[in-house]
Design a protein around this motif. Structure first.
Motif, PDB file in Angstrom:
ATOM      1  N   GLY A   8      14.112  27.003  48.997  1.00 38.75           N
ATOM      2  CA  GLY A   8      14.448  26.423  50.286  1.00 38.75           C
ATOM      3  C   GLY A   8      13.236  25.915  51.044  1.00 38.75           C
ATOM      4  N   PRO A   9      13.522  25.562  52.317  1.00 35.10           N
ATOM      5  CA  PRO A   9      14.736  25.755  53.106  1.00 35.10           C
ATOM      6  C   PRO A   9      15.921  24.935  52.577  1.00 35.10           C
ATOM      7  CG  PRO A   9      12.839  25.268  54.517  1.00 35.10           C
ATOM      8  CD  PRO A   9      12.440  24.949  53.115  1.00 35.10           C
ATOM      9  N   ARG A  23      16.821  30.319  53.402  1.00 29.47           N
ATOM     10  CA  ARG A  23      16.075  30.417  52.153  1.00 29.47           C
ATOM     11  C   ARG A  23      16.864  31.238  51.144  1.00 29.47           C
ATOM     12  NH1 ARG A  23      10.973  28.603  51.937  1.00 29.47           N
ATOM     13  NH2 ARG A  23      10.007  27.940  53.892  1.00 29.47           N
ATOM     14  N   ASP A  24      16.481  31.060  49.885  1.00 25.30           N
ATOM     15  CA  ASP A  24      17.033  31.876  48.800  1.00 25.30           C
ATOM     16  C   ASP A  24      18.524  31.613  48.553  1.00 25.30           C
ATOM     17  OD1 ASP A  24      14.514  33.119  48.433  1.00 25.30           O
ATOM     18  OD2 ASP A  24      14.972  34.477  50.093  1.00 25.30           O
ATOM     19  N   GLU A  45      11.262  24.740  44.478  1.00 26.32           N
ATOM     20  CA  GLU A  45      10.755  24.763  45.838  1.00 26.32           C
ATOM     21  C   GLU A  45      10.948  23.398  46.487  1.00 26.32           C
ATOM     22  OE1 GLU A  45       6.844  26.290  46.206  1.00 26.32           O
ATOM     23  OE2 GLU A  45       7.212  28.053  44.969  1.00 26.32           O
TER      24      GLU A  45
END
Length: 367
Positions: A8-9, A23-24, A45
């Motif tokens: 992420g974001p 995130r994640d 990423e």
């Protein structure tokens, strides 16, 4: 299948329909989840958004008419290469893009059926010409059955029968237009209307259309009313940029029309600034398939930014905002793994739409 960890974001939409940057997120067998799987094969990423949507394109059509399937496939791939994963075709000749709807690796197509117009009041061969304007409600109902929930009506066009006095004029009486929009809604479809002229807007707002395409004739009062009514506007700034050419082509044969188009071209930036300030729902569209190339949405959005639309609003309008308006998937728990990854923050620089790092459909990386 590869299991990816999207660090992420990510523009994640919760059960209440609210989108925030989180995130994640994990791409597990073509589905998205925030639950960490037992293994991760690949780490990605970057800034992750839902795919872009071009709401005003004519996939399957080109400057010479209906395009061969091979050409249409290349046009579709041009869209995907810049992260356009869905296209509202916004009107093509009958069945012109049906073959594309089952081909993998192309944008999903939301068909609007054929343009509904009057004889000699639109581009020859593109629309369905109705000799009797009273037939519009029945034609709308028929196109609704043949489409994917949208119908396209031509609201105004030059009336050349006026000779040197010719200007943009509405194609339909107000009552007929109201009946046609009601017929579409009764059939479960929404209505998009082509309009350049100020003369047409009052009738469209009264009829309760769902999206106004181009909308260069809208006043601030029109914009405010459209916002109150939930009617969206597709500004197609690249196409409006050609109004000076259209005016030049009219020349001395149609001087009033020439002056009308030239005036709208001259005021285009101020008009768009008013649209932004009104906070009406803006939809991203290119009008590709005639004068614009397929896959030019990044150029359209760059013009939005150049003319004062905040990048964070552009990101929302071009991704999760337009998807929610059209009823398409966003990034959410259990939804399909269709997304675009950018190497820098699109809410700071809308120019990143021209250079996606990854484009993924159904968990399969296409770029």
């Amino acid at each position: 299948m590869t299991i990816r960890h999207l660090v992420g974001p990510c523009a994640w939409t919760n059960e209440e329909g609210v989108t925030t940057w989180v995130r994640d997120v994990y791409d597990v067998e073509g589905r998205l989840t925030r639950a960490r799987p037992s293994r991760v094969d690949e780490i990605v990423e970057g800034w992750v958004t839902p795919g872009l949507v071009d709401v005003h394109a004519h996939l399957g059509y080109g400057p010479r008419g209906i395009t061969p399937v091979e050409t249409a496939v290349l046009d579709g791939r041009s869209c995907v290469s810049v992260g356009i994963l869905d296209v509202r075709d916004c009107g093509v000749p009958a069945r012109a893009n049906d073959a594309l709807t089952t081909m993998p690796g192309l944008p999903r197509i939301i068909r609007c059926g054929q343009h509904l117009a009057r004889p000699k009041r639109y581009i020859r061969g593109l629309g369905l010409d109705l000799d009797d304007p009273a037939d519009l409600p029945a034609a709308v109902a028929e196109q609704a059955r043949a489409s994917d929930g949208w119908v396209k009506i031509v609201g105004d066009w030059i009336d050349r029968s006026g000779g040197r006095e010719a200007v943009l004029r509405p194609l339909w009486e107000d009552a007929v237009l109201c009946d046609a929009v009601a017929a579409a809604h009764e059939a479960g479809a929404r209505v998009a209307v082509h309009t350049f002229s100020h003369r047409t807007i009052d009738a469209l707002l009264t009829a309760g259309v769902d999206s106004i395409e181009h909308g260069t004739g809208m006043s601030r009062e029109h914009m405010d009313e459209a916002k109150r009514a939930g009617i969206a506007v597709t500004p197609t700034l690249l196409q409006v940029g050609l109004f000076a050419d259209f005016a030049a082509q009219a020349g001395e044969k149609y001087p009033r029309y020439r002056d009308e188009m030239a005036a709208m071209h001259a005021s285009a930036r101020a008009h768009f600034e008013e649209l932004v300030d009104s906070c009406v729902t803006l939809l991203p569209g290119t009008d590709s398939g005639g004068y614009q190339r397929f896959g030019s949405l990044a150029d359209e959005l760059a013009r939005w930014a150049e003319w004062g639309c905040p990048p964070e609003r552009i990101v929302e309008a071009a991704t999760w905002g337009v998807r929610q308006f059209l009823g398409l998937d966003v990034l959410a728990e259990g939804r399909g793994a269709d997304y675009v990854v950018y190497s820098s923050d699109p809410t700071l620089d809308a120019g990143v739409f021209a250079r996606p790092a990854w484009v993924v459909i159904g968990g399969r990386r296409l770029r």
